[in-house]
Structures are given as structure tokens and as C-alpha cells.
Design a protein around this motif. Structure first.
Motif, mmCIF file in Angstrom:
data_model
loop_
_atom_site.group_PDB
_atom_site.id
_atom_site.type_symbol
_atom_site.label_atom_id
_atom_site.label_comp_id
_atom_site.label_asym_id
_atom_site.label_seq_id
_atom_site.Cartn_x
_atom_site.Cartn_y
_atom_site.Cartn_z
ATOM 1 N N SER A 151 0.827 -1.218 0.129
ATOM 2 C CA SER A 151 0.065 -0.016 -0.010
ATOM 3 C C SER A 151 0.830 1.189 0.010
ATOM 4 O O SER A 151 0.519 2.216 -0.662
ATOM 5 C CB SER A 151 -1.012 0.000 1.280
ATOM 6 N N ARG A 152 2.137 1.113 0.625
ATOM 7 C CA ARG A 152 2.679 2.360 0.843
ATOM 8 C C ARG A 152 3.657 2.371 -0.788
ATOM 9 O O ARG A 152 3.807 3.738 -1.116
ATOM 10 C CB ARG A 152 3.941 2.311 1.541
ATOM 11 N N SER A 155 0.954 4.136 -3.031
ATOM 12 C CA SER A 155 0.580 5.538 -2.757
ATOM 13 C C SER A 155 1.811 6.349 -3.307
ATOM 14 O O SER A 155 1.336 7.529 -3.724
ATOM 15 C CB SER A 155 0.709 5.846 -1.172
ATOM 16 N N ASP A 160 -4.236 5.042 -5.026
ATOM 17 C CA ASP A 160 -4.567 4.472 -3.820
ATOM 18 C C ASP A 160 -5.743 3.661 -4.533
ATOM 19 O O ASP A 160 -6.078 2.471 -3.666
ATOM 20 C CB ASP A 160 -5.208 5.497 -2.958
ATOM 21 N N ALA A 209 -4.395 -0.151 -2.484
ATOM 22 C CA ALA A 209 -3.883 0.546 -1.254
ATOM 23 C C ALA A 209 -5.350 1.151 -0.518
ATOM 24 O O ALA A 209 -5.120 1.091 0.872
ATOM 25 C CB ALA A 209 -3.116 1.870 -1.654
#
Length: 257
Positions: A151-152, A155, A160, A209
Motif C-alpha cells: 500500500s505504501r 501511494s 490508492d 492501497a
């Protein structure tokens, strides 16, 4: 063959090359009892960083949920990441002989990631005979950590809500039994006594994300469900997944790493 299949196959071949290069004389292999892997790719990377920038990004993306995060970027000269054929690689096995500390990972500027790690159950920490058990909670935690890392990455490199494709695999399961050693007996329910009858489990999922941040426990449970089912159809209660993921992200509730 999909892009992620090609990436997994290429990374697995590269891991075998690294073992041959670095651990040619190690008999028996530290990975003889098994290991787990995760790979993920992103449908729409908006840019491709240079390898130097990718190393810096990897250092920023690494998690702080536990003491040994996936895609850890060490700075010691003998184990720090290095370039290899257009990717960033890291092999931690030269600084340790424990299977669960001997990470091998790869990352490409095309937003492709691969990690291989041995089982904590085989390191002696569990005080069980190596190759005989699999802790019931640790795979959920590791899946949660990897999902948070993905997820990071999303981003920064995609978006997202853009798709993330993941493949988890666990090798060396046949003959293992589920146990509950790492959580120090916090959970009280019946685990199956029958050992796994298959050696390998693979699971694929697509997420984003946004979904990971909003519903991490559910996504981690989805990722690990086929693994648990290999142990006599065991179904990890969702309430346990929610509780454990909360402990993963809240250090004040940490009981193990």
C-alpha cells in the motif's frame, strides 16, 4: 503467462542462483524445511525510478510493524542491497544462518517486488522440531506486513485505487501441524490435529492501497485462507484476524514479532 507469473519465475530462478553462488557448501540447506514467498505488481505504475532512487524509496517504504520488516534495507556493507540486471537485490543470508532471517528480495523500477523467507517455526524460536509445525497466527501477520508495504508503494508509484496483484506461496507444508506457540496461548480454540497433506499452497488476490488501509484484516484473511484450509479445512475466525491485525499495527498490544 501473466507478468506476475514471469516475475515470480524469474525471481525464483535468481534465488536458486544466489544460493548456488553464496551457499554452495552449506549442507543441508537452511531452507530444507521450507519457506514462504510473496510477489506483487501494480497495474499502472506512473513512473519508473532509477535504481538509486528505488533504493531510497525502499528505505522509506519499509515498515515498522515488527523488528524484521519485509523488504528491509540494511546499511551494513556485506548485506546492503546491490544492483543486478536492472533490479535491486538484497540477500541477508550472509549475516545469519537462521532461515527466518535469511531474506532474499528483489525490486524492479517497474514496480515489481519479490520476497522469500524461511519459517520462524524452523529457527528454534518455537522450540519445536523444524519442519513439523506452522504457527497459526504468524502467516497472518506476515501477510499483513506485506500488504501494508504494498500500500505504501502504491501511494508513491501508482494510486490508492489502482489494482495491486499479489501472489503468496508457502513451500514445505506437508507433515506440518498447526500450533499456537507464538501468541503465547492467548487464543483458545481447537486446532486440527491432522497434518497438512500437501507440500505447497499458493494464493492470489487483487486489492488496492485504499482497501488495504480501510480493511487490512479482511484482506489479510483472504490472502491466508487457502493456507489454513490445507490443514484439515481449518477456518481462522475473522474475529481473530481482526484482533491480530490490530495487534500488528498497535505496538502497545504487541506480544510477539
Amino acid at each position: 503467462m501473466t507478468n506476475i507469473e514471469q516475475w515470480v519465475n524469474e525471481s525464483t530462478r535468481r534465488f536458486q542462483e544466489v544460493l548456488k553462488e553464496r551457499l554452495a557448501d552449506e549442507q543441508p540447506s537452511r531452507f530444507r524445511y521450507g519457506y514462504w514467498t510473496v510477489a506483487y505488481t501494480f497495474a499502472k505504475p506512473v513512473r519508473e525510478p532509477s535504481l538509486r532512487e528505488l533504493v531510497d524509496l525502499l528505505a522509506r517504504w519499509q515498515g515498522k510493524e515488527t523488528g524484521w520488516p519485509p523488504f528491509w534495507v540494511p546499511t551494513r556493507a556485506e548485506i546492503r542491497p546491490y544492483p543486478h540486471e536492472g533490479t535491486v537485490e538484497c540477500w541477508l543470508g550472509e549475516a545469519t544462518s537462521a532461515p527466518d532471517d535469511s531474506d532474499f528480495w528483489r525490486a524492479s523500477p517497474r514496480a515489481e517486488f519479490f520476497l522469500l523467507r524461511g519459517f520462524q517455526d524452523d529457527s528454534g524460536e518455537s522450540e519445536r522440531e523444524p519442519g513439523t509445525t506452522l504457527d497459526v497466527i504468524l502467516p497472518l501477520w506476515r501477510a499483513g506486513e506485506c500488504l501494508l508495504h504494498a500500500s505504501r508503494v502504491a501511494s508513491d508509484l501508482t494510486g490508492d485505487h489502482d489494482p495491486i496483484e499479489l501472489v503468496f506461496a508457502w513451500e514445505g507444508l506437508k507433515g506440518r501441524r498447526l500450533e499456537n506457540w507464538a501468541s503465547r496461548g492467548r487464543h483458545f480454540w481447537s486446532l486440527p490435529t491432522r497434518p497438512a497433506s500437501q507440500g505447497r499452497v499458493e494464493t492470489r488476490l487483487a486489492t488496492s492501497a485504499a482497501e488495504i488501509r480501510e480493511n487490512l484484516a479482511s484482506v489479510a484473511a483472504r490472502a491466508t485462507r487457502p493456507l489454513y484450509e490445507a490443514f484439515d479445512f481449518f477456518d481462522l475466525p475473522l474475529s481473530v484476524a481482526v484482533d491480530e491485525i490490530e495487534r500488528l499495527v498497535d505496538k502497545r498490544k504487541r506480544v510477539y514479532s
